[in-house]
Design an enzyme around this catalytic site. Structure first.
Site, mmCIF file in Angstrom:
data_model
loop_
_atom_site.group_PDB
_atom_site.id
_atom_site.type_symbol
_atom_site.label_atom_id
_atom_site.label_comp_id
_atom_site.label_asym_id
_atom_site.label_seq_id
_atom_site.Cartn_x
_atom_site.Cartn_y
_atom_site.Cartn_z
ATOM 1 N N GLN A 81 0.814 -1.221 0.000
ATOM 2 C CA GLN A 81 0.000 0.000 0.000
ATOM 3 C C GLN A 81 0.840 1.260 0.000
ATOM 4 O OE1 GLN A 81 -1.502 -1.121 4.069
ATOM 5 N NE2 GLN A 81 -1.533 1.109 4.342
ATOM 6 N N CYS A 120 -5.046 0.074 3.806
ATOM 7 C CA CYS A 120 -4.905 -1.322 4.232
ATOM 8 C C CYS A 120 -6.213 -2.093 4.155
ATOM 9 C CB CYS A 120 -4.336 -1.382 5.646
ATOM 10 S SG CYS A 120 -5.357 -0.582 6.905
ATOM 11 N N HIS A 177 -5.373 -1.046 11.804
ATOM 12 C CA HIS A 177 -4.828 -1.673 10.601
ATOM 13 C C HIS A 177 -5.654 -2.902 10.253
ATOM 14 C CE1 HIS A 177 -1.848 -2.303 7.558
ATOM 15 N NE2 HIS A 177 -1.330 -3.394 8.081
ATOM 16 N N ASN A 222 0.242 -9.149 5.180
ATOM 17 C CA ASN A 222 0.233 -7.703 5.343
ATOM 18 C C ASN A 222 0.285 -7.046 3.965
ATOM 19 O OD1 ASN A 222 0.305 -5.191 6.601
ATOM 20 N ND2 ASN A 222 1.859 -5.779 8.073
#
Length: 438
Positions: free
Chosen positions: A64, A70, A358, A380
């Site tokens: 990102q 996210c 997040h 992630n």
């Protein structure tokens, strides 16, 4: 003055510190090193590894970059296995920029609509002031992601690739903030003057679209879908609209529910947050509140069937970004400082110490002989430089305190909780931490 900090009191603090040999040693260490290097628990670091008994990912990580997307990355990442499997691809990536464009446009409309609805309130009203403080942030929630997909569909990354501003959104966001706050001023003035506030809203949105197009490009209304599969065969499937592509490859997102763990409020109930959303007219953001074991079991069940799971958490707590690991006791701050920092999850939420910050994706779990989770594998969206080529490892000790939300199919939940989805949700205020945007 009562409660004034007296010089004598500070002198006593200094004397106590000077007499504490351990405090002076820690002072030497912390003045020359980050506190995380001093407080880290080496036994935990040495005892963690990324191997998992169940692992569903076989694709590359996404990035990102310098944006707060996210929740969009994790939402799209949780759905991309359907395309990979159906088309027999080695890897695939949706366009996050496409979703980003329409989220900004829809959020602008949502914000201006709220400003019209609340025009009878003073600008210093707490709800109005809260909305004005962040009218166009990058973050979002699962239900907001679903609202975008259902209205605007999805496209492959090549159909709307990244731009400088999608990867580094700060300057674009600053312009949009100024534009929307000016728009808030104008629609409120129009309402009070008995003029056409809706016309002001539409003109502001036209200008928002113009800014977004300059920064992010113009979203495609159709694209040619073609690819080469893992056997080397070329496929040209034809021209698709974003909505047709979503219908062909995505599951029925109406069957998914956002399950949260909020120990401040009653489990087995649904909740929503005032003025939280992005698409006017979409289903409201609704949470089903449950014990963390419900979240654990739902994630494990989904992973066992080969699918990843969207999740939201407070990522900065007890986290080593470079190593890509989390553990409930990774840093012994209390032992290092010699102070008490303990708070329950409910207390952290009540006193501003915690919120969802997040969103990522569960892609694996390591189960012991009895089937209990030891650690988790997390996809992630920070690139390949951290952790196991971008995948992080989370010890289960981190789960209870710092994981807040998951998105799973309803059939992964106990029947009594599924029944609770039909209840009228309790309404939390706009500034409640459960309304934070990942």
């Amino acid at each position: 003055m009562a409660n004034e900090l007296a010089r004598e009191t500070v002198a006593e603090f200094a004397n106590q510190f000077a007499r504490d040999a351990v405090a002076r040693v820690v002072q030497n260490a912390v003045t020359q090193n980050p506190i995380t290097k001093v407080a880290e628990d080496r036994a935990i670091i040495n005892g963690i590894d990324p191997s998992m008994s169940i692992k569903v990912d076989h694709w590359a990580i996404t990035n990102q970059k310098k944006s707060g997307r996210c929740w969009l990355f994790s939402g799209l990442n949780s759905l991309k296995p359907g395309v990979i499997t159906a088309a027999s691809l080695k890897d695939f990536e949706f366009s996050q920029n496409y979703q980003f464009f329409y989220d900004k446009l829809e959020k602008s409309n949502y914000f201006l609509t709220s400003m019209i609805d609340l025009a009878d309130r003073d600008v210093d009203d707490r709800t109005v002031h809260y909305l004005l403080s962040d009218p166009i942030g990058d973050g979002g929630q699962w239900n907001m992601f679903v609202a975008l997909v259902k209205k605007w569909g999805v496209v492959p990354k090549y159909a709307m690739p990244e731009t400088e501003s999608s990867s580094n959104s700060q300057l674009m966001d600053r312009t949009l903030e100024m534009l929307l706050r000016r728009g808030a001023r104008d629609v409120r003035a129009a309402v009070k003057a008995g003029k056409d506030a809706d016309a002001v809203r539409k003109e502001t949105l036209r200008q928002v679209y113009r800014v977004l197009s300059m920064h992010l490009g113009t979203p495609p209304t159709s694209f040619v879908w073609q690819y080469r599969d893992t056997d080397g065969n070329f496929h040209r499937e034809g021209t698709f609209t974003p909505q047709q592509f979503a219908e062909k490859y995505l599951p029925n997102l109406d069957e998914y529910v956002c399950v949260v763990n909020d120990p401040r409020n009653e489990y087995g109930k649904t909740y929503t947050v005032d003025r939280l959303g992005n698409v006017v007219g979409a289903k409201p953001v609704v949470y089903l509140n449950a014990d963390t074991d419900v979240l654990r079991n739902a994630v494990i069940s989904t992973l066992k069937d080969g699918a990843p799971v969207w999740m939201g958490c407070d990522t900065s707590k007890q986290s080593d970004r470079e190593r890509g690991i989390w553990d409930g006791k990774l840093y012994d701050y209390e032992g290092t400082y010699g102070i008490d920092l303990a708070m329950s999850k409910a207390e952290e939420l009540r006193f501003g110490e915690a919120m969802m910050t997040h969103a990522m994706v569960f892609t694996g779990v390591d189960l012991d002989e009895e089937g209990a989770p030891r650690r988790w594998r997390i996809e992630n969206s920070w690139g390949e430089e951290h952790g196991d080529k971008g995948f992080f490892t989370m010890n289960d000790s981190w789960f209870d305190q710092h994981v807040f939300e998951i998105a799973v199919a309803k059939d992964r939940l106990p029947e009594d909780l599924v029944a609770a989805l039909d209840s009228e949700p309790g309404v939390l205020p706009a500034w409640d931490p459960m309304g934070s945007l990942a």
